[in-house]
Every structure is written in C-alpha cells, then in structure tokens.
Motif scaffolding. Structure first.
Motif, PDB file in Angstrom:
ATOM      1  N   ALA A 130       0.827  -1.207   0.000  1.00  0.00           N
ATOM      2  CA  ALA A 130       0.000   0.000   0.000  1.00  0.00           C
ATOM      3  C   ALA A 130       0.863   1.260   0.000  1.00  0.00           C
ATOM      4  CB  ALA A 130      -0.932   0.003   1.205  1.00  0.00           C
ATOM      5  N   LEU A 131       2.012   1.197   0.649  1.00  0.00           N
ATOM      6  CA  LEU A 131       2.929   2.336   0.727  1.00  0.00           C
ATOM      7  C   LEU A 131       3.906   2.379  -0.449  1.00  0.00           C
ATOM      8  CD1 LEU A 131       3.746   2.047   4.526  1.00  0.00           C
ATOM      9  CD2 LEU A 131       2.595   3.994   3.458  1.00  0.00           C
ATOM     10  N   ASN A 132       3.974   1.279  -1.196  1.00  0.00           N
ATOM     11  CA  ASN A 132       4.925   1.139  -2.303  1.00  0.00           C
ATOM     12  C   ASN A 132       6.374   1.251  -1.808  1.00  0.00           C
ATOM     13  OD1 ASN A 132       5.577   0.644  -5.004  1.00  0.00           O
ATOM     14  ND2 ASN A 132       5.678   2.831  -5.490  1.00  0.00           N
ATOM     15  N   ILE A 133       6.636   0.579  -0.676  1.00  0.00           N
ATOM     16  CA  ILE A 133       7.987   0.498  -0.117  1.00  0.00           C
ATOM     17  C   ILE A 133       8.269  -0.966   0.176  1.00  0.00           C
ATOM     18  CG2 ILE A 133       9.549   1.214   1.740  1.00  0.00           C
ATOM     19  CD1 ILE A 133       7.700   3.582   2.273  1.00  0.00           C
ATOM     20  N   PRO A 134       9.384  -1.517  -0.297  1.00  0.00           N
ATOM     21  CA  PRO A 134       9.663  -2.932  -0.030  1.00  0.00           C
ATOM     22  C   PRO A 134       9.889  -3.195   1.459  1.00  0.00           C
ATOM     23  CG  PRO A 134      11.577  -1.865  -1.020  1.00  0.00           C
ATOM     24  CD  PRO A 134      10.447  -0.886  -1.105  1.00  0.00           C
ATOM     25  N   VAL A 135       9.444  -4.373   1.918  1.00  0.00           N
ATOM     26  CA  VAL A 135       9.656  -4.760   3.307  1.00  0.00           C
ATOM     27  C   VAL A 135      10.531  -6.011   3.340  1.00  0.00           C
ATOM     28  CG1 VAL A 135       7.532  -6.150   3.400  1.00  0.00           C
ATOM     29  CG2 VAL A 135       8.560  -5.310   5.522  1.00  0.00           C
ATOM     30  N   HIS A 136      11.436  -6.051   4.311  1.00  0.00           N
ATOM     31  CA  HIS A 136      12.304  -7.208   4.500  1.00  0.00           C
ATOM     32  C   HIS A 136      12.065  -7.776   5.896  1.00  0.00           C
ATOM     33  CE1 HIS A 136      14.833  -6.809   0.843  1.00  0.00           C
ATOM     34  NE2 HIS A 136      14.424  -5.551   0.934  1.00  0.00           N
ATOM     35  N   PHE A 137      11.787  -9.073   5.944  1.00  0.00           N
ATOM     36  CA  PHE A 137      11.537  -9.740   7.211  1.00  0.00           C
ATOM     37  C   PHE A 137      12.837 -10.364   7.710  1.00  0.00           C
ATOM     38  CE2 PHE A 137       7.363  -9.817   5.082  1.00  0.00           C
ATOM     39  CZ  PHE A 137       6.626  -9.167   6.062  1.00  0.00           C
ATOM     40  N   ILE A 138      13.180 -10.049   8.950  1.00  0.00           N
ATOM     41  CA  ILE A 138      14.384 -10.589   9.570  1.00  0.00           C
ATOM     42  C   ILE A 138      13.977 -11.746  10.475  1.00  0.00           C
ATOM     43  CG2 ILE A 138      16.370 -10.113  11.049  1.00  0.00           C
ATOM     44  CD1 ILE A 138      16.131  -7.167  10.247  1.00  0.00           C
ATOM     45  N   GLU A 139      14.257 -12.961  10.055  1.00  0.00           N
ATOM     46  CA  GLU A 139      13.900 -14.129  10.849  1.00  0.00           C
ATOM     47  C   GLU A 139      14.953 -14.353  11.933  1.00  0.00           C
ATOM     48  OE1 GLU A 139      13.159 -17.564   8.509  1.00  0.00           O
ATOM     49  OE2 GLU A 139      11.355 -16.731   7.584  1.00  0.00           O
ATOM     50  N   CYS A 140      14.500 -14.499  13.172  1.00  0.00           N
ATOM     51  CA  CYS A 140      15.435 -14.624  14.282  1.00  0.00           C
ATOM     52  C   CYS A 140      14.728 -15.246  15.478  1.00  0.00           C
ATOM     53  CB  CYS A 140      16.001 -13.257  14.669  1.00  0.00           C
ATOM     54  SG  CYS A 140      14.733 -11.988  14.932  1.00  0.00           S
ATOM     55  N   THR A 141      15.509 -15.559  16.488  1.00  0.00           N
ATOM     56  CA  THR A 141      14.981 -16.011  17.768  1.00  0.00           C
ATOM     57  C   THR A 141      15.278 -14.925  18.789  1.00  0.00           C
ATOM     58  OG1 THR A 141      17.057 -17.071  18.412  1.00  0.00           O
ATOM     59  CG2 THR A 141      15.489 -18.412  17.144  1.00  0.00           C
ATOM     60  N   PHE A 142      14.748 -15.062  20.001  1.00  0.00           N
ATOM     61  CA  PHE A 142      15.075 -14.080  21.033  1.00  0.00           C
ATOM     62  C   PHE A 142      16.588 -14.040  21.270  1.00  0.00           C
ATOM     63  CE2 PHE A 142      10.564 -14.620  22.159  1.00  0.00           C
ATOM     64  CZ  PHE A 142      10.199 -13.290  22.288  1.00  0.00           C
ATOM     65  N   LYS A 143      17.221 -15.200  21.247  1.00  0.00           N
ATOM     66  CA  LYS A 143      18.654 -15.280  21.515  1.00  0.00           C
ATOM     67  C   LYS A 143      19.474 -14.655  20.398  1.00  0.00           C
ATOM     68  CE  LYS A 143      22.282 -18.580  22.793  1.00  0.00           C
ATOM     69  NZ  LYS A 143      22.599 -20.005  23.073  1.00  0.00           N
ATOM     70  N   SER A 144      19.019 -14.851  19.149  1.00  0.00           N
ATOM     71  CA  SER A 144      19.802 -14.358  18.004  1.00  0.00           C
ATOM     72  C   SER A 144      19.323 -13.011  17.489  1.00  0.00           C
ATOM     73  CB  SER A 144      19.734 -15.383  16.861  1.00  0.00           C
ATOM     74  OG  SER A 144      18.414 -15.458  16.330  1.00  0.00           O
ATOM     75  N   TYR A 145      18.379 -12.391  18.190  1.00  0.00           N
ATOM     76  CA  TYR A 145      17.694 -11.193  17.699  1.00  0.00           C
ATOM     77  C   TYR A 145      18.678 -10.107  17.261  1.00  0.00           C
ATOM     78  CZ  TYR A 145      13.981  -7.622  17.525  1.00  0.00           C
ATOM     79  OH  TYR A 145      13.095  -6.667  17.113  1.00  0.00           O
ATOM     80  N   THR A 146      19.559  -9.709  18.149  1.00  0.00           N
ATOM     81  CA  THR A 146      20.467  -8.591  17.844  1.00  0.00           C
ATOM     82  C   THR A 146      21.444  -8.936  16.736  1.00  0.00           C
ATOM     83  OG1 THR A 146      20.297  -7.697  20.092  1.00  0.00           O
ATOM     84  CG2 THR A 146      22.226  -7.059  18.796  1.00  0.00           C
ATOM     85  N   ASP A 147      22.049 -10.102  16.809  1.00  0.00           N
ATOM     86  CA  ASP A 147      23.033 -10.481  15.795  1.00  0.00           C
ATOM     87  C   ASP A 147      22.395 -10.610  14.413  1.00  0.00           C
ATOM     88  OD1 ASP A 147      25.095 -10.495  17.625  1.00  0.00           O
ATOM     89  OD2 ASP A 147      24.961 -12.654  18.021  1.00  0.00           O
ATOM     90  N   ARG A 148      21.208 -11.194  14.351  1.00  0.00           N
ATOM     91  CA  ARG A 148      20.531 -11.333  13.066  1.00  0.00           C
ATOM     92  C   ARG A 148      20.118  -9.965  12.520  1.00  0.00           C
ATOM     93  NH1 ARG A 148      20.249 -13.425   9.429  1.00  0.00           N
ATOM     94  NH2 ARG A 148      18.087 -14.027   9.025  1.00  0.00           N
ATOM     95  N   PHE A 149      19.727  -9.053  13.408  1.00  0.00           N
ATOM     96  CA  PHE A 149      19.352  -7.710  12.981  1.00  0.00           C
ATOM     97  C   PHE A 149      20.552  -7.010  12.357  1.00  0.00           C
ATOM     98  CE2 PHE A 149      17.895  -3.403  13.056  1.00  0.00           C
ATOM     99  CZ  PHE A 149      16.501  -3.459  13.081  1.00  0.00           C
ATOM    100  N   VAL A 150      21.700  -7.091  13.024  1.00  0.00           N
ATOM    101  CA  VAL A 150      22.915  -6.449  12.504  1.00  0.00           C
ATOM    102  C   VAL A 150      23.322  -7.072  11.174  1.00  0.00           C
ATOM    103  CG1 VAL A 150      25.378  -6.091  12.914  1.00  0.00           C
ATOM    104  CG2 VAL A 150      23.753  -5.782  14.790  1.00  0.00           C
ATOM    105  N   GLU A 151      23.275  -8.401  11.117  1.00  0.00           N
ATOM    106  CA  GLU A 151      23.651  -9.112   9.892  1.00  0.00           C
ATOM    107  C   GLU A 151      22.760  -8.694   8.722  1.00  0.00           C
ATOM    108  OE1 GLU A 151      23.328 -13.680   8.191  1.00  0.00           O
ATOM    109  OE2 GLU A 151      23.584 -13.353  10.347  1.00  0.00           O
ATOM    110  N   SER A 152      21.458  -8.658   8.955  1.00  0.00           N
ATOM    111  CA  SER A 152      20.522  -8.291   7.893  1.00  0.00           C
ATOM    112  C   SER A 152      20.665  -6.828   7.499  1.00  0.00           C
ATOM    113  CB  SER A 152      19.085  -8.563   8.346  1.00  0.00           C
ATOM    114  OG  SER A 152      18.883  -9.939   8.599  1.00  0.00           O
TER     115      SER A 152
END
Length: 225
Positions: free
Chosen positions: A59-81
């Motif tokens: 609806a906004l015409n902006i691509p979205v990227h989903f970062i798949e992670c667990t609570f334990k890997s949340y920060t590291d996966r966020f930085v990696e993505s």
C-alpha cells in the motif's frame, strides 16, 4: 539531502508517524524492516501475520524485508541483515519510531553502529509530550485500529477501536502512556496520506494470550478506496 534509510516497522502508529516525518524532512525510505520469530510467520513487535505487514508495504509502495530470528539471536541477526541491506539499498542509516525509552534507543544506536549506518529517531521526545504526539497522530489523516492490549493495564473493550478523537479523549484519562510506549496497547495502520491503497479489514475476533489479548481479522485486502 541524499540520505537513504531503512525504517524499523511494526505496522503501528509510531512507525507510521516516523515514516511520515522522515518523508517530510526529505529522507528517502528505501525499505522497511520487520523482525519475525523463526518459522512463526508473525512479527516480534505486535504478533501480526506477516501478510498484514506485506500489505502495508504494498500500500505504501515500499519494499519490506523480514528478519527471521529467535530471542537469543535477535540482535546479531538484525545487525547481519541490516549490513546486507546497507549494500543492497546504499543505506546511510536506519530509523526507529521509539519515543522516549532510553534502553530502546541505546539498542538501536548499538546495532546501527555495528552495521556501519546512522541511527535516526525522528519522533524522539520527552515522556510528558506523548499526549501531544497522540493528538498529532489523530489529526494526521492516518487511520489505525487497536489490535493488542496488555490485560493488566488496558481492558479488552479497547480492542478494535479506531485511534480517533474519541480514543484520544478516553485514553488520556487513564494512568498509562497515551501513546502506549511501554506496550500498553498496539495498533495497526490501514490507511493514510502516504498510502497508495487502503487496507480493508474483515471481521474481528479476540484471541487470548498469557498476558495480553489480540484482535485477529478473518480477512485483509487492498482496495482503491
């Protein structure tokens, strides 16, 4: 200004107002990023179905990227993505819709630094300014609905309510943050000035979790009006 940003996106009013503010300030929002528990198909922030977030992105015409992670890997996966998105979209920064919680800002600035981009907080304010912020959203032209409440703080009768002037006048009488900054309630934005199409929500039903209750809609589709 040639600053390209990713925007941390939960689907609610804060992220939407951050988007609106950044666009007004001349930033380019290259993509939205949303964290999801691995294999759950729902967002970490509000427990939304990923399809509902995808509809907002369309609806906004902006691509979205989903970062798949667990609570334990949340920060590291966020930085990696974020590091990968930095190269893909030539990002200079990432923006967050947080209002005043220092621990949230500390985390955001830390992950941004690790990914080599700036951390932007376009809505940052003092805690006692949150009532004014809610009034600004109500008057902004965006439409949102309450989709989740913390039972010990907000009654389930608030579920499904539109975030409008009536909502504003009722919520400011309660002993909580009017913007729900501590997770007292969560919202879903389905229309507004930056939306190219409106999201039509179907019939709601209430689902109960351990410490919260949530609205589930039996359908959600894009419409032209």
């Amino acid at each position: 200004m040639n600053k390209r940003l990713a925007l941390s996106w939960s689907g609610g009013k804060d992220g939407c107002m951050a988007l609106h503010t950044l666009v007004q300030q001349g930033y380019t929002i290259a993509c939205l990023v949303t964290t999801v528990p691995a294999e759950m198909g729902r967002t970490f922030g509000h427990g939304d179905r990923t399809e509902m977030i995808q509809l907002q992105a369309e609806a906004l015409n902006i691509p979205v990227h989903f970062i798949e992670c667990t609570f334990k890997s949340y920060t590291d996966r966020f930085v990696e993505s974020l590091s990968k998105l930095k190269e893909e979209y030539q990002l200079t920064g990432i923006a967050f819709g947080d209002l005043y919680m220092d621990e949230h800002r500390d985390w955001g600035e830390s992950v941004a630094k690790r990914a080599g981009v700036d951390a932007i907080y376009p809505l940052w304010m003092k805690q006692d300014e949150s009532e004014v912020a809610l009034k600004k959203f109500v008057e902004s032209g965006y439409e949102a609905v309450v989709i989740r409440v913390r039972e010990e703080l907000v009654d389930e009768a608030w579920l499904g309510r539109k975030v409008d002037s009536s909502f504003y006048h009722d919520i400011i009488k309660m002993n909580i943050c009017p913007m729900g900054e501590a997770g007292e309630y969560h919202t879903y934005v389905f229309n507004g000035p930056l939306f190219k199409k409106k999201i039509k929500l179907g019939e709601p039903s209430i689902v109960e979790y351990e410490s919260s209750k949530k609205v589930e809609f039996d359908s959600f589709i894009l419409t032209n009006s």
